[in-house]
Design a protein around this motif. Structure first.
Motif, PDB file in Angstrom:
ATOM      1  N   LYS A 139      -6.602  48.823 -21.048  1.00 36.33           N
ATOM      2  CA  LYS A 139      -7.730  48.379 -20.232  1.00 36.33           C
ATOM      3  C   LYS A 139      -7.460  48.636 -18.756  1.00 36.33           C
ATOM      4  CE  LYS A 139     -10.487  44.342 -20.115  1.00 36.33           C
ATOM      5  NZ  LYS A 139     -10.552  42.940 -20.301  1.00 36.33           N
ATOM      6  N   PHE A 140      -8.483  49.060 -18.034  1.00 36.16           N
ATOM      7  CA  PHE A 140      -8.357  49.215 -16.582  1.00 36.16           C
ATOM      8  C   PHE A 140      -8.518  47.827 -15.967  1.00 36.16           C
ATOM      9  CE2 PHE A 140      -9.951  49.970 -12.315  1.00 36.16           C
ATOM     10  CZ  PHE A 140      -9.166  51.032 -11.874  1.00 36.16           C
ATOM     11  N   ARG A 141      -7.408  47.240 -15.525  1.00 36.30           N
ATOM     12  CA  ARG A 141      -7.465  45.875 -14.991  1.00 36.30           C
ATOM     13  C   ARG A 141      -6.578  45.778 -13.753  1.00 36.30           C
ATOM     14  NH1 ARG A 141      -4.842  40.994 -15.489  1.00 36.30           N
ATOM     15  NH2 ARG A 141      -3.359  41.664 -17.088  1.00 36.30           N
ATOM     16  N   PRO A 142      -7.122  46.097 -12.572  1.00 34.69           N
ATOM     17  CA  PRO A 142      -6.302  46.098 -11.356  1.00 34.69           C
ATOM     18  C   PRO A 142      -5.604  44.767 -11.103  1.00 34.69           C
ATOM     19  CG  PRO A 142      -8.470  47.022 -10.906  1.00 34.69           C
ATOM     20  CD  PRO A 142      -8.507  46.488 -12.299  1.00 34.69           C
ATOM     21  N   SER A 143      -6.205  43.665 -11.579  1.00 33.76           N
ATOM     22  CA  SER A 143      -5.620  42.355 -11.254  1.00 33.76           C
ATOM     23  C   SER A 143      -4.227  42.190 -11.851  1.00 33.76           C
ATOM     24  CB  SER A 143      -6.541  41.223 -11.721  1.00 33.76           C
ATOM     25  OG  SER A 143      -6.713  41.323 -13.104  1.00 33.76           O
ATOM     26  N   ARG A 144      -3.847  43.053 -12.845  1.00 31.26           N
ATOM     27  CA  ARG A 144      -2.496  42.916 -13.413  1.00 31.26           C
ATOM     28  C   ARG A 144      -1.426  43.124 -12.331  1.00 31.26           C
ATOM     29  NH1 ARG A 144      -2.204  45.420 -18.075  1.00 31.26           N
ATOM     30  NH2 ARG A 144      -4.280  46.313 -18.082  1.00 31.26           N
ATOM     31  N   TRP A 145      -1.785  43.858 -11.256  1.00 31.02           N
ATOM     32  CA  TRP A 145      -0.819  44.123 -10.183  1.00 31.02           C
ATOM     33  C   TRP A 145      -0.718  42.939  -9.223  1.00 31.02           C
ATOM     34  CZ3 TRP A 145       2.236  48.309 -10.650  1.00 31.02           C
ATOM     35  CH2 TRP A 145       1.810  49.318 -11.540  1.00 31.02           C
ATOM     36  N   LEU A 146      -1.624  41.960  -9.404  1.00 23.14           N
ATOM     37  CA  LEU A 146      -1.652  40.833  -8.468  1.00 23.14           C
ATOM     38  C   LEU A 146      -1.271  39.511  -9.129  1.00 23.14           C
ATOM     39  CD1 LEU A 146      -5.047  41.809  -6.801  1.00 23.14           C
ATOM     40  CD2 LEU A 146      -2.754  42.201  -5.890  1.00 23.14           C
ATOM     41  N   ASP A 147      -1.425  39.443 -10.475  1.00 20.79           N
ATOM     42  CA  ASP A 147      -1.210  38.139 -11.115  1.00 20.79           C
ATOM     43  C   ASP A 147       0.167  38.002 -11.764  1.00 20.79           C
ATOM     44  OD1 ASP A 147      -1.357  39.655 -13.395  1.00 20.79           O
ATOM     45  OD2 ASP A 147      -3.322  38.942 -14.031  1.00 20.79           O
ATOM     46  N   GLY A 148       1.058  38.930 -11.490  1.00 23.98           N
ATOM     47  CA  GLY A 148       2.430  38.815 -11.982  1.00 23.98           C
ATOM     48  C   GLY A 148       2.602  39.283 -13.420  1.00 23.98           C
ATOM     49  N   THR A 149       1.540  39.851 -14.041  1.00 24.89           N
ATOM     50  CA  THR A 149       1.693  40.261 -15.441  1.00 24.89           C
ATOM     51  C   THR A 149       2.161  41.709 -15.573  1.00 24.89           C
ATOM     52  OG1 THR A 149      -0.651  40.816 -15.520  1.00 24.89           O
ATOM     53  CG2 THR A 149      -0.009  38.681 -16.430  1.00 24.89           C
ATOM     54  N   VAL A 150       2.291  42.401 -14.457  1.00 23.31           N
ATOM     55  CA  VAL A 150       2.664  43.799 -14.531  1.00 23.31           C
ATOM     56  C   VAL A 150       4.131  43.961 -14.922  1.00 23.31           C
ATOM     57  CG1 VAL A 150       3.444  44.275 -12.188  1.00 23.31           C
ATOM     58  CG2 VAL A 150       2.093  45.958 -13.368  1.00 23.31           C
ATOM     59  N   LEU A 171      -6.337  44.268  -2.942  1.00 25.04           N
ATOM     60  CA  LEU A 171      -7.208  44.841  -3.987  1.00 25.04           C
ATOM     61  C   LEU A 171      -7.153  46.361  -3.954  1.00 25.04           C
ATOM     62  CD1 LEU A 171     -10.463  42.645  -3.900  1.00 25.04           C
ATOM     63  CD2 LEU A 171      -8.501  42.518  -5.442  1.00 25.04           C
ATOM     64  N   LEU A 172      -7.122  46.907  -2.762  1.00 26.22           N
ATOM     65  CA  LEU A 172      -7.078  48.366  -2.618  1.00 26.22           C
ATOM     66  C   LEU A 172      -5.820  48.932  -3.289  1.00 26.22           C
ATOM     67  CD1 LEU A 172      -8.130  51.009  -1.296  1.00 26.22           C
ATOM     68  CD2 LEU A 172      -6.722  50.450   0.678  1.00 26.22           C
ATOM     69  N   ASN A 173      -4.687  48.283  -3.018  1.00 22.89           N
ATOM     70  CA  ASN A 173      -3.433  48.803  -3.584  1.00 22.89           C
ATOM     71  C   ASN A 173      -3.369  48.590  -5.095  1.00 22.89           C
ATOM     72  OD1 ASN A 173      -1.997  49.896  -1.249  1.00 22.89           O
ATOM     73  ND2 ASN A 173      -2.385  47.850  -0.466  1.00 22.89           N
ATOM     74  N   ALA A 174      -3.934  47.468  -5.552  1.00 19.10           N
ATOM     75  CA  ALA A 174      -3.965  47.233  -7.004  1.00 19.10           C
ATOM     76  C   ALA A 174      -4.857  48.281  -7.669  1.00 19.10           C
ATOM     77  CB  ALA A 174      -4.492  45.831  -7.286  1.00 19.10           C
ATOM     78  N   TRP A 231       3.229  46.780 -20.713  1.00 17.28           N
ATOM     79  CA  TRP A 231       2.101  46.462 -19.832  1.00 17.28           C
ATOM     80  C   TRP A 231       1.188  45.390 -20.402  1.00 17.28           C
ATOM     81  CZ3 TRP A 231       3.054  48.821 -15.308  1.00 17.28           C
ATOM     82  CH2 TRP A 231       3.876  49.946 -15.340  1.00 17.28           C
ATOM     83  N   GLY A 232       1.523  44.885 -21.603  1.00 14.85           N
ATOM     84  CA  GLY A 232       0.736  43.805 -22.194  1.00 14.85           C
ATOM     85  C   GLY A 232      -0.268  44.342 -23.212  1.00 14.85           C
ATOM     86  N   GLU A 233      -0.883  43.378 -23.940  1.00 20.41           N
ATOM     87  CA  GLU A 233      -1.801  43.762 -25.031  1.00 20.41           C
ATOM     88  C   GLU A 233      -3.016  44.526 -24.533  1.00 20.41           C
ATOM     89  OE1 GLU A 233      -2.781  40.336 -27.329  1.00 20.41           O
ATOM     90  OE2 GLU A 233      -0.716  40.164 -28.096  1.00 20.41           O
ATOM     91  N   ASP A 234      -3.350  44.309 -23.257  1.00 22.08           N
ATOM     92  CA  ASP A 234      -4.530  45.002 -22.721  1.00 22.08           C
ATOM     93  C   ASP A 234      -4.122  46.275 -21.955  1.00 22.08           C
ATOM     94  OD1 ASP A 234      -3.332  43.926 -20.516  1.00 22.08           O
ATOM     95  OD2 ASP A 234      -5.141  42.995 -19.695  1.00 22.08           O
TER      96      ASP A 234
END
Ligand code: HEM
Length: 454
Positions: A408-419, A335-338, A402-405
């Motif tokens: 948006k500030f969404r750190p989870s994009r770095w963890l869920d493979g959508t980045v 989470l920190l790195n994301a 980076w996707g439609e969002d």
């Protein structure tokens, strides 16, 4: 002639209307009401390549936000920083940012080893000490409103002063600290007048700039004094280090120690002269101070806006610190790195970088565009002297990447493979925040410090 030459290649690229002949689109670009407000609207309206007007209707600029092929050219040796002629007047003549060509390459070859991930990890105890002092300051003011920016700014100056020069901030000359602050304020408190004088100064012959810096104006006084104090500080530190080495004790702990390499009688191939090392003092201190502290401030703002994420991050940090016997392994904290990557993606502190073509060249486009005359083009001829913007903030909000969002500030994009997983263009996390190519930020391993502060 220069104007006509420049216009010929880019006049038909679509772009926003210019509200003023004097300022072109520059006020909208440089002084928006909110971070990137006009840029992001232009991105939506015109796509990844568009034309802007510079000041006085002369310096037309165009912005590019495209993929690898274009960046490889824009970040290459065909392009120099626009303000290169003034950098040595603000910082020192031999500082890395003011140099071009082979001298720049040689300085980078000497400086790069001092800033690798491994080298920066040796500074962890410094980052931790500074982070603890910062935490203590916030705890003291707990319950009351606190302006975080000056606290972050002092912390980052403290870090660089110790990591680069081996000098704790409290030992720095008070005048140096005060003028350093005033110099940074000049860069961030831009006024329309300053935007005009910048536009004029980049086109002036060098001898006029060199003479103008001696005029009795407050801005020039700040620049002259900050530069002289940085030189004095660098010289003093180097003399002290040489004296200590003569007494038989050689340290290899900070950047200046590494550059001096006093324990090694055989000089390395790219070794810098003492004057060259002194001349890096100002750029290292300024280059790493507000860039890092503003990134932290934006990160904190987003934590305040996302309390649930803030709670999750706090749990991760506390459990990692609790489980570690010494320094926790920051790289093992997802989470920190994301959070750090997302802050650097959404808020690159340099929203764009200006480059000027050093020779006629052609920029191939990753997408075709339609000009105002209806022609479809897949490349843009660029004349020597053409100003070009690498639109970093817009690149990092491209929906196609980076996707439609993307906004948006969404750190989870770095963890869920959508980045975005495309070709890497910058030295960190496929971001352009630290720029790329031969002039990428020297402090690109700085996320190590951000992990620690967080
Ligand atoms: C979040 C923090 C930082 C960001 C976003 C950042 C961003 C950048 C960018 C965009 C450039 C390219 C500027 C240009 O060519 O026009 C740059 C260059 C540079 N940065 Fe950083 N920087 C950061 C931290 C640091 C730190 C910690 C240091 C050193 C202690 C540093 C030292 C430099 C230097 C010396 C250059 C000039 C490199 C050259 O011209 O070869 N930066 N930085």
């Amino acid at each position: 002639y220069v104007t006509l030459r420049q216009r010929s290649s880019i006049q038909n690229i679509p772009g926003p209307p210019s509200p003023s002949w004097i300022f072109g689109n520059m006020l909208q670009l440089i002084l928006p009401g909110e971070y990137g407000a006009n840029e992001f609207a232009w991105l939506k309206a015109f796509g990844a390549v568009y034309r802007l007007k510079g000041c006085f209707g002369t310096a037309c600029s165009f912005r590019i936000i495209l993929r690898y092929s274009i960046f490889s050219i824009a970040l290459s040796s065909h392009m120099d920083p626009l303000k290169k002629t003034g950098i040595d007047l603000i910082f020192a003549e031999k500082c890395v940012m003011a140099q071009q060509g082979d001298t720049h390459k040689r300085l980078r070859a000497a400086l790069n080893p001092c800033f690798t991930g491994a080298a920066v990890r040796n500074f962890l105890p410094i980052f931790e000490k500074v982070a603890q002092a910062m935490t203590a300051k916030f705890e003291e003011s707990s319950g009351s409103e606190v302006d975080v920016c000056p606290v972050f700014s002092e912390a980052t100056l403290s870090t660089i002063s110790e990591a680069a020069l081996g000098y704790p901030m409290q030992d720095l000359n008070k005048d140096f600290v005060a003028y350093n602050e005033r110099l940074l304020a000049l860069a961030v408190n831009l006024s329309p007048g300053q935007i005009l004088s910048d536009a004029i100064s980049v086109r002036l012959p060098r001898w006029i700039l060199k003479a103008a810096i001696h005029l009795p104006l407050t801005t020039f006084h700040i620049i002259r004094t900050a530069k002289a104090l940085a030189k004095e500080l660098g010289g003093k530190i180097i003399r002290e280090k040489i004296d200590v080495a003569r007494q038989g004790s050689v340290a290899e702990t900070d950047v200046f120690d590494m550059l001096l390499d006093l324990g090694n009688p055989e000089k390395k191939k790219n070794a810098l002269t003492l004057d060259e090392i002194v001349d890096q003092t100002g750029i290292l201190l300024v280059g790493g101070q507000d860039t890092t502290s503003n990134t932290l401030a934006f990160g904190l703002l987003e934590l305040a806006r996302h309390p649930t994420f803030q709670d999750e991050l706090r749990v991760e940090i506390h459990s990692a610190i609790g489980a570690a016997s010494g320094t926790p392994v920051y790289d093992n904290m997802p989470l920190l790195n994301a959070f750090i990557k997302e802050t650097l993606r959404v808020y690159p502190v340099g929203a764009f970088e200006e480059r000027i073509a050093t020779q006629d060249t052609v920029i191939p486009l990753a997408y075709e565009i339609q000009t105002t005359t209806g022609k479809i083009i897949n490349q843009i001829p660029v004349s020597k002297g053409q100003v070009l913007h690498v639109a970093i903030a817009s690149y990092q909000r491209l929906e196609s990447h980076w996707g439609e969002d993307a906004h948006k500030f969404r750190p989870s994009r770095w963890l869920d493979g959508t980045v975005y997983q495309g070709q890497a263009i910058g030295p960190y996390a496929n971001l352009l925040t630290f720029f790329g190519g031969p002039r990428a930020c020297l402090g690109y391993a700085n996320p190590e410090a951000l992990q620690c502060y967080s």
